[in-house]
Design an enzyme around this catalytic site. Sequence first.
Site, PDB file in Angstrom:
ATOM      1  N   HIS A 102      -4.102   3.308  -3.504  1.00 21.44           N
ATOM      2  CA  HIS A 102      -4.322   2.704  -2.059  1.00 21.44           C
ATOM      3  C   HIS A 102      -3.683   1.367  -1.865  1.00 21.44           C
ATOM      4  CE1 HIS A 102      -6.157   1.375   1.459  1.00 21.44           C
ATOM      5  NE2 HIS A 102      -6.143  -0.092   0.615  1.00 21.44           N
ATOM      6  N   HIS A 133       0.823  -1.212  -0.020  1.00 22.87           N
ATOM      7  CA  HIS A 133       0.019   0.111   0.030  1.00 22.87           C
ATOM      8  C   HIS A 133       0.973   1.365  -0.057  1.00 22.87           C
ATOM      9  CE1 HIS A 133      -2.261  -3.405   1.760  1.00 22.87           C
ATOM     10  NE2 HIS A 133      -3.537  -2.783   1.338  1.00 22.87           N
ATOM     11  N   HIS A 158     -29.610 -15.339  23.267  1.00 22.73           N
ATOM     12  CA  HIS A 158     -28.884 -15.416  24.446  1.00 22.73           C
ATOM     13  C   HIS A 158     -28.211 -16.787  24.736  1.00 22.73           C
ATOM     14  CE1 HIS A 158     -30.299 -11.384  24.647  1.00 22.73           C
ATOM     15  NE2 HIS A 158     -29.795 -11.118  25.770  1.00 22.73           N
ATOM     16  N   GLU A 195     -18.451  -4.586  23.601  1.00 22.44           N
ATOM     17  CA  GLU A 195     -17.740  -5.816  23.730  1.00 22.44           C
ATOM     18  C   GLU A 195     -16.343  -5.711  22.786  1.00 22.44           C
ATOM     19  OE1 GLU A 195     -21.026  -5.857  22.964  1.00 22.44           O
ATOM     20  OE2 GLU A 195     -21.624  -6.663  24.608  1.00 22.44           O
TER      21      GLU A 195
HETATM   22  C1  TPP Z   1     -11.745  -4.503   9.666  1.00 20.61           C
HETATM   23  C2  TPP Z   1     -11.231  -4.350   8.147  1.00 20.61           C
HETATM   24  N1  TPP Z   1     -11.932  -4.533   7.148  1.00 20.61           N
HETATM   25  C3  TPP Z   1     -11.356  -4.338   6.201  1.00 20.61           C
HETATM   26  C4  TPP Z   1     -10.094  -4.266   5.552  1.00 20.61           C
HETATM   27  C5  TPP Z   1      -9.384  -4.194   4.364  1.00 20.61           C
HETATM   28  N2  TPP Z   1      -9.006  -2.950   4.213  1.00 20.61           N
HETATM   29  C6  TPP Z   1      -7.747  -2.533   4.213  1.00 20.61           C
HETATM   30  S1  TPP Z   1      -7.279  -0.956   3.969  1.00 20.61           S
HETATM   31  C7  TPP Z   1      -8.896  -0.817   3.651  1.00 20.61           C
HETATM   32  C8  TPP Z   1      -9.566   0.768   3.281  1.00 20.61           C
HETATM   33  C9  TPP Z   1      -9.011   1.879   4.318  1.00 20.61           C
HETATM   34  O1  TPP Z   1      -9.205   3.066   3.659  1.00 20.61           O
HETATM   35  P1  TPP Z   1      -8.322   4.392   4.336  1.00 20.61           P
HETATM   36  O2  TPP Z   1      -8.377   3.926   5.872  1.00 20.61           O
HETATM   37  O3  TPP Z   1      -9.001   5.463   3.888  1.00 20.61           O
HETATM   38  O4  TPP Z   1      -6.942   4.207   3.843  1.00 20.61           O
HETATM   39  P2  TPP Z   1      -6.191   4.483   2.721  1.00 20.61           P
HETATM   40  O5  TPP Z   1      -7.241   4.508   1.576  1.00 20.61           O
HETATM   41  O6  TPP Z   1      -6.353   6.082   3.101  1.00 20.61           O
HETATM   42  O7  TPP Z   1      -4.767   4.081   2.673  1.00 20.61           O
HETATM   43  C10 TPP Z   1      -9.666  -1.646   3.783  1.00 20.61           C
HETATM   44  C11 TPP Z   1     -11.294  -1.860   3.557  1.00 20.61           C
HETATM   45  C12 TPP Z   1      -9.216  -4.217   6.692  1.00 20.61           C
HETATM   46  N3  TPP Z   1      -7.977  -4.344   6.616  1.00 20.61           N
HETATM   47  N4  TPP Z   1      -9.796  -4.294   8.105  1.00 20.61           N
END
Ligand code: TPP
Length: 648
Positions: free
Chosen positions: A244, A9, A455, A393
């Site tokens: 990204h 990334h 539950h 939680e």
């Molecule tokens: C709980 C979770 N859901 C999905 C992902 C997959 N994922 C990694 S980065 C991302 C997008 C994040 O966007 P942002 O925080 O804006 O990062 P940027 O594009 O600025 O690098 C996703 C959906 C993850 N790592 N964790």
Amino acid sequence: MVEKANSGHPGMPMGAAAMAHTLWSRFLKHNPKNPTWPDRDRFILSAGHGSALLYALLHLCGYQVTLDDLKNFRQKGSLTPGHPEYRHTPGVETTTGPLGQGLATGVGMAMAERSLAATFNRPDFAVVDHFTYGIVGDGDLMEGLSHEAASLAGNLKLGKLIFFYDDNHISIEGDTSITFSEDRAARFRAYGWQVIEVADGNDCTAIAAALTFARSDLEHPTLIAVRTHIGFGSPAKQDSAAAHGAPLGADEIIKSKNNLGFPTAPDFLVSDEVYAGYGEVKERGLKSEAQWLEMMLAYKAKFPELATEWERRLAGELPVDWEKSLPRFPVDEKGIATRAASGKMINALAEILPELLGGSADLGPSNKTLIDTATDFSAPDFSGRNIRFGVREHAMGAILNGLVLHRGLRVFGGTFMVFCDYMKPAIRLAAMMGLPVVYVFTHDSIGVGEDGPTHQPIEHLASLRVIPNLNVIRPADANETVAAWVAALQRKDGPTALILTRQNIPTLAEIAENAALKVSRGAYVIIGEDERDADITLIGTGSELALAVQAAATLQKEGIKVRVVSMPCWALFDHQSKAYRDTVLPAGGRRLVIEAGSSMGWHRYAGEKGDIIAIDQFGASAPACELFQQFRITVEEIVRRARAACSR
Ligand SMILES: Cc1ncc(C[n+]2csc(CCOP(=O)(O)OP(=O)(O)O)c2C)c(N)n1
């Protein structure tokens, strides 16, 4: 790094570089030569996919991360895996990647700092006095977990918690406006945070001013919302989702370097000027820790007992003879709910282990997690040991991780077992990181009764047991509950889930002696130890073991040779020698398992000829005793199925 790895990334590190550089080079209190200095500031990259940024900072600051390690980004066996991993790379404070968890883990670390400061600091002796910093991205703030954690942090007035928000308006599917249009700054202000906005993500002066201002307010956690540009500097990909999660491409890298005024060759170039600048960070770090150590020498002279206690707690050692005065429960047919036995144990432990604190997700009176003699952990009283997590939680799970990661504390968190699903991602990370968190999951089966199927946990035992490095212990009576707590606290390398009943269950004569030793082995014979050639072995856990004991009495009267095995923890049993396992479950014997939950996984222990009495459907709303009849978790059913097995 991303280009060489051909994966990763690039966009987040390029956009957030200026804020990270400003923090790490000018503000962060750390000693790269000793990444475990107890009073260092903590840093959490909650947006863990931006790991290249963290690894680059660790290298520049002089941690044991070389340029070659950066060149090996994301490769097999490298120090620089795809997402930051705790205990893998020096200087990485917690494993991140599952978005939102880093923020909540940071809340836990900031709470640990306050708790330890309240215990150990004395006038002129700031033993624990550090900030917890981090970076969140849009994804972190979209996750519900960020609401839970930020809300609690505001309530607790964690003024030494400071997170940057990498506000770049882009996530994987494009512009965040397609899903994310609320006023984030207003949202955090509403939680009780101080929010500082920085309009230009590359303005290091403004970022430094924001940090200075943030640090001056010790009453409110701070979010520094920085307007950044994903993939900053890339002519074709800046401000687009294309930056990204994929390499920019060789041509685009050259264009970006030209655009930013960097030399285009060689790859992995760090100028002498940059190394020299970061050299000062190393010097400052050495000096800071040396000053702290000097202060600690004087502290030790003035407060020798406190200093010894501090060292014990940091080392994660339990006090000598801590097991001497634990509760013991008399044999009793009516018995006691294991959640109640756990509550008595927690209160006994609280007297012996000052490092123990914890709470529940608003179910303290039901989970029996309250320490009677302690106050609440709260903004005016950080020495409190009852943590009120609220109905949160997921945040509770991640906060527990942060509390343990900090070092110096042992923690527990409770909820109804059925809601362990709400905290699974954090349990998984605790197991991955090897953190000795204790989960107190009560109301463990259809024994919940009238609250009904929503539950009543069914599939939960199986789903917890499949998590690697999580010990799931379902004690069969009060004395096994005490023993389960002992096993959980003796653990240093992973979490333990205690699975406890709502309803009273008998305190068994067969368990009363040496329960701790027996439970530590995961499974043991409670009836018929010498009967290795028994006609049938009954295997039970939790509330069902007492039924197996009663059934055994009936079967014995009929001349059937029976063994009964208590099996509170698969994982502990699996770690025993083959010789021990064979004495408990001799090869080839007939076996009948009884557990009021999913049968999934039990076939491994039931064996080829085995049978399983379990519940493979959702429960129902009715008094618990009627449900045990309805779902045939009864002595009669055990006797019937055992007889049938023996006649086959
Ligand atoms: C709980 C979770 N859901 C999905 C992902 C997959 N994922 C990694 S980065 C991302 C997008 C994040 O966007 P942002 O925080 O804006 O990062 P940027 O594009 O600025 O690098 C996703 C959906 C993850 N790592 N964790």
